[in-house]
Design an enzyme around this catalytic site. Structure first.
Site, PDB file in Angstrom:
ATOM      1  N   ARG B  87       8.508  -3.191  -3.001  1.00  0.00           N
ATOM      2  CA  ARG B  87       8.043  -2.420  -1.875  1.00  0.00           C
ATOM      3  C   ARG B  87       8.730  -3.250  -0.519  1.00  0.00           C
ATOM      4  O   ARG B  87       8.463  -4.281  -0.825  1.00  0.00           O
ATOM      5  CB  ARG B  87       6.521  -2.383  -2.039  1.00  0.00           C
ATOM      6  N   ASP B 235      -0.056  -4.615   6.864  1.00  0.00           N
ATOM      7  CA  ASP B 235       1.075  -4.822   5.780  1.00  0.00           C
ATOM      8  C   ASP B 235       1.812  -5.788   6.268  1.00  0.00           C
ATOM      9  O   ASP B 235       2.286  -6.605   5.393  1.00  0.00           O
ATOM     10  CB  ASP B 235       1.739  -3.641   5.260  1.00  0.00           C
TER      11      ASP B 235
END
Lengths: 348, 348
Positions: B87, B235
């Site tokens: 990711r 994130d």
């Protein structure tokens, strides 16, 4: 067919709860069933529920067994209260019912049957006018759309939200018909997903290119400069220009202002409530928590069992976040307190 | 159990795609399966995927048939690339893999088996540290929460987003444990509904009162003065304090600023990426349109068949919308460009 229409001595509506999977058009034969259909959102969208309530009141006239005018007016008054109470936020409901009641009490109607027929005529006229009004909204609004624009749209404001054609979505239909190449970002519009279910369905039928997005993604696209304008409808507009509309509208308007994106509310003047000085006086419906909780992913309920939810169905966008309000009588710009009454009187 | 842990020569994870309906804990026995589990969101949450990648790299060591250290390092380098590519947005993935690779190449490890054992030890240490770090985040963050506060929370930042305990949700757990009466408004967090599925599940287990809301309703409650503070995770945090986090965070932050509501990002310093000057350099993952389209209401798909969707999974919140960033080394306030590096070095 129209979203709402008189049919076979009843009120026929497209059952919007079933779209896009099923297209069904039940006919309601009592005004109480019409009120329930409005409450349960068989029909939704401020102009559409206005028309539904108008036909509902006409239906109440035929339902009443009153032989004389005075008794009929009493029965109609009761029906008017029931219909107006079906949903609290959109003023079009009260506007339509009041308009019909003004006809009902007019002195040149002599018999109960005269009143009955006059109410049905007026409801038909109101519905026909809604379509005409929407075409004018579309024409005024389309002047704000340029070739190549990407338009952010919230909820559903199309043919399904009105008798036909739509308000904000009508602007999009008009711009498209004028040959402008446009792209629409369609907010899915949780919790009832009117964007995913209804707006996507209408745009697909119209052949207008669009992408569906989560409501939370709208700001992402605005900040990247990928949105040229926002178009939303309204459920009630206060005298100062504050707008009650589908939950999430306020967040979009703030984000639009922050990113220099024009934000237009497109609504007929029947949505304007000059009796309320500002938006915080508008009653906001809070609907069942089940609408938030009953979401499933791959057939599994998303939320754990037995948790609670809050579900305000509308929010208020203060007028300072709006670029303009598009009405059928022209584009209203600030100061709204001065210009909205002129728009209502068609004196812009 | 922990969200991610070493188990029986493999990596065991809670399969978060199945919650809250089913609690399953599959064990992955190859680093490629770990990478796939990260990609497919069996595990999600920046700190949790960091730990998963660390264990994944340790697993790659044991998977490699290399007899000598040099060949093993080549195999590890390949595994590191695969894991990092799982990711793109959360920097914890690269942070964890790089941390293990620094251990792998350290000169005091002589044999391949020395490297293998050292990697597993380091992954364990990283996972243990994550829990400790979260407790410290919780303690610092709880100083910002007052008795009686209503806290708005986005996505899931709890035990499930980390090895255990959580970041923003850890602050909420800590404040609750301190006896502060708090109420949480839980953004459902479309499209994957981490709020509805995971945060609601964790809060329910913890006995902390909350209401689930549609993401679009957050602004409504803020404007009414019913939100005292917002807590979100991150994130990736750029050197200037810009924060990449779950899609929708940016909209919340703008609304919070507009309404004078403090907006705190709670994240370990492993989420800080000092190599990126600002947030627009952070790669933003766009996931499958199916996540937006595959929503069902009463068993019926909401969107018409064959329509398209856009699905950015994260957005960037410019640092000017943040009140502070809570790290395990203290609360970082502006100017972030000066204070974030100090937080990373624990020199606040």
């Amino acid at each position: 067919m129209r979203t709402v229409e008189w049919h076979n001595h009843g009120v026929r509506m497209i059952d919007q709860r079933l779209l896009p999977g099923r297209f069904e058009t039940p006919v309601f034969h009592s005004y109480r069933d019409v009120a329930r259909a409005i409450h349960e959102m068989v029909v939704r969208g401020a102009p559409a529920i206005g028309a539904a309530a108008a036909f509902g009141l006409a239906l109440a006239g035929f339902e009443s067994k009153a032989a004389d005018r005075t008794q009929l007016l009493r029965d109609l008054e009761e029906a008017a209260q029931v219909l107006k109470a079906a949903r609290p936020t959109a003023v079009n409901l009260a506007w339509a019912v009041d308009r019909l009641m003004r006809v009902a009490v007019s002195e040149d109607l002599e018999s109960a049957d005269d009143v009955r027929q006059a109410l049905l005529n007026e409801a038909q006229k109101l519905a026909d006018e809604d379509v005409e009004v929407n075409k004018r909204l579309g024409a005024f609004g389309a002047t704000l759309v340029e070739d190549g624009d990407t338009i952010l749209h919230h909820c559903n404001t199309g043919a399904l939200a009105t008798v036909d054609f739509g308000t904000a979505l009508g602007v999009i239909f008009t711009a498209h018909a004028q040959g402008k190449k446009i792209h629409v970002l369609v907010d899915e519009t949780r919790p009832r997903l009117q964007g995913a279910r209804l707006t996507a369905w209408e745009l697909k039928q119209a052949g207008i290119p669009f992408d569906l997005i989560s409501d939370s993604a709208a700001g992402y696209f605005m900040r990247r400069g990928q949105v040229n304008l926002c178009l939303v409808g309204a459920d009630r507009i206060a005298a100062n220009g504050d707008v009650a509309n589908k939950i999430g509208t306020y967040m979009l308007a703030v984000l639009a202002k922050e990113n220099g994106v024009p934000f237009y509310c497109v609504a007929p003047t029947s949505t304007v409530d000059l009796t309320l000085a500002h938006g915080d006086l508008i009653p906001i419906e809070e609907r069942s928590p089940a609408e938030v909780l009953n979401i499933a992913v791959a057939g599994e309920p998303a939320a754990p069992e037995g948790v609670s939810a809050r579900n305000p169905a509308f929010d208020v966008t203060p007028h300072r976040y709006l670029t303009a309000i598009v009405t059928e009588n022209g584009i209203v710009r600030p100061p709204y307190a001065k210009n909205l009454p002129r728009a209502v009187k068609n004196e812009l």
